[in-house]
Design an enzyme around this catalytic site. Structure first.
Site, PDB file in Angstrom:
ATOM      1  N   ASP A 185      94.887  -9.825  -0.794  1.00 48.20           N
ATOM      2  CA  ASP A 185      95.680 -10.574   0.334  1.00 48.20           C
ATOM      3  C   ASP A 185      95.170 -11.941   0.506  1.00 48.20           C
ATOM      4  O   ASP A 185      95.171 -12.512   1.384  1.00 48.20           O
ATOM      5  CB  ASP A 185      95.934  -9.810   1.523  1.00 48.20           C
ATOM      6  N   HIS A 225     102.902 -10.794  -3.672  1.00 47.35           N
ATOM      7  CA  HIS A 225     102.527 -12.205  -3.322  1.00 47.35           C
ATOM      8  C   HIS A 225     103.501 -12.987  -2.890  1.00 47.35           C
ATOM      9  O   HIS A 225     104.818 -12.811  -3.231  1.00 47.35           O
ATOM     10  CB  HIS A 225     101.718 -12.926  -4.683  1.00 47.35           C
TER      11      HIS A 225
END
Length: 437
Positions: free
Chosen positions: A13, A41
């Site tokens: 992340d 993403h």
């Protein structure tokens, strides 16, 4: 010509999607080399937010070939829904190519993943429940279903018969879950195969041809270094290899083909799921970072745990991946803070250590040793060069570069493409000649 690997230098992340999207402008081929729909993403283009799990970020560039490599695991239902979403947004998907040897997540993988996690109780790992671990497990046991198998009904029937018998036995007798129907799975997955067939290729051959033609190849990793199966905080890890070495295995290339490795790290640290996290914050500071950084998982929607930047795991990521430079993301999330802490070492059993310990029990006992830096308390989101950054923000970046012992090539100060400071072209610029202390 340069072949570049982009990896996450923390627990995932980190903002790899945005960085890969930016670098894809210089790439002829983008290769996703590991992971599955457990990673996500987010890319922002012209006020449109596109959330992808399997499709490489380079799909947004009309001349870029996007490959999903052999090291990935494919959930065809989710992949097809992403392709449909891209078509709805007038994005050409003909450039997407899928390795025939990538393994396929089956319905029993998801059921087993969720059942096993629930059974762990207080010892749960924090899996996304998407079936990734069981898919990789079947791959290792050599009973997995590959993309090439769902292109032919006779082959799928042969390949599926024994594994489904085993899995139904486990589902019924251990977890009291109703067995899955063989014919229903055959019908469902042959339909998936028919839709995916135009995209299926010999991925390794395509990459080798591109390399011989001296094309620019970008290898896109999912998750992050500390989630690597061998080099992360085991057992609180993923089931594949997000580190740079995983690119060679997952894409089928030799290490000499790789010219550079770029690590992506947030200006602070986050983690999803279970496992030790030395710099984790609680209370209002944690809430502030979570709110400002919109720290909720793309895949699960789970709130991410937030903490200060950890230079110890950062240096470890530099070493494990052989990083040439860094991209620091979400610097703007720190804009309002009066002071900012950075972990420079740990205290373990009353001793100071400056290295990551792979013993998870010891790692869980590590207490962070911080250095405190002044905050800049002004907005960075409109800055487009280093010179425009507040002086104390520059001090912070230089401190991180010195601590990590690698230069910083990119600074991201917002989710949009233009909210980026390119210190030096990380692909074609001089190696190790970027922002350092």
């Amino acid at each position: 010509m340069a072949n570049v690997v982009v990896i996450g230098a923390q627990w995932g992340d980190e903002g790899k999607g945005k960085i890969t999207d930016l670098l894809s402008r210089s790439a002829d081929v983008v290769v996703r080399y590991q992971g599955g729909v457990n990673a996500g993403h987010t890319i922002v283009v012209k006020d449109k937010v596109l959330k992808l799990h399997l499709i490489p970020s380079g799909i947004l560039y009309p001349d870029t070939i996007c490959l999903i490599g052999s090291g990935t695991v494919i959930d065809p239902k989710i992949m097809l829904s992403e392709l449909d979403m891209l078509v709805e947004n007038q994005i050409d998907i003909s450039r997407l190519q899928l390795a025939s040897t990538a393994h396929v997540t089956m319905p029993y993988h998801r059921l087993l993943d969720q059942a096993m996690e629930q059974r762990r109780g207080n010892n749960r790992i924090g899996t996304t429940g998407r079936g990734i671990g069981p898919t990789y497990s079947d791959k290792s046991e050599r009973i997995g279903i590959r993309v090439i198998d769902i292109l032919n009904e006779d082959k799928l029937r042969t390949r599926l018969a024994d594994p489904l018998r085993q899995k139904n036995n486990i589902l019924e007798k251990i977890y009291a879950i109703s067995p899955l129907d063989f014919e229903e799975i055959i019908k469902e997955y042959i339909e998936y195969g028919n839709r995916l067939a135009p995209h299926v290729v010999d991925c390794t051959r395509v990459i080798h041809q591109a390399a011989r033609a001296r094309k620019n190849i970008l290898f896109e990793g999912a998750q992050g270094t500390l989630l690597d199966l061998d080099h992360g905080t085991y057992p609180y890890v993923t089931s594949s290899h997000p580190v740079s070495g995983g690119a060679c295995i997952g894409a089928g290339v030799g290490p000499t083909l790789i010219d550079r490795v770029i690590g992506v790290a947030k200006a602070y640290t986050t983690r999803v799921g279970e496992g030790p996290f030395p710099t984790e914050l609680e209370g209002s500071l944690n809430d502030h970072l979570c709110s400002r950084g919109k720290e909720f998982g793309t895949t699960t929607g789970r709130r991410r745990r937030c903490g200060w930047f950890d230079g110890v795991i950062g240096r470890y990521a530099v070493d494990v991946n052989g990083l040439d430079c860094l991209a620091i993301t979400k610097l703007d999330v720190l804009d309002e803070l009066e002071e900012i802490k950075v972990c420079v070492a740990y205290e373990l059993n009353n001793e100071r250590i400056d290295y990551f310990t792979s013993n998870v029990e010891d790692f869980s006992k590590c207490k962070p040793i911080f250095e405190t830096l002044p905050g800049w308390q002004s907005s960075t989101s409109d800055c487009r060069s280093l010179e425009e950054l507040p002086e104390k923000a520059m001090m912070y970046l230089k401190f991180l570069a010195e601590l990590m012992e690698v230069p910083i090539a990119i600074v991201s100060i917002g989710p949009n493409r233009d909210q980026t400071i390119i210190v030096e072209d990380p692909i074609h610029g001089p190696k190790r000649a970027l922002l350092a202390a």
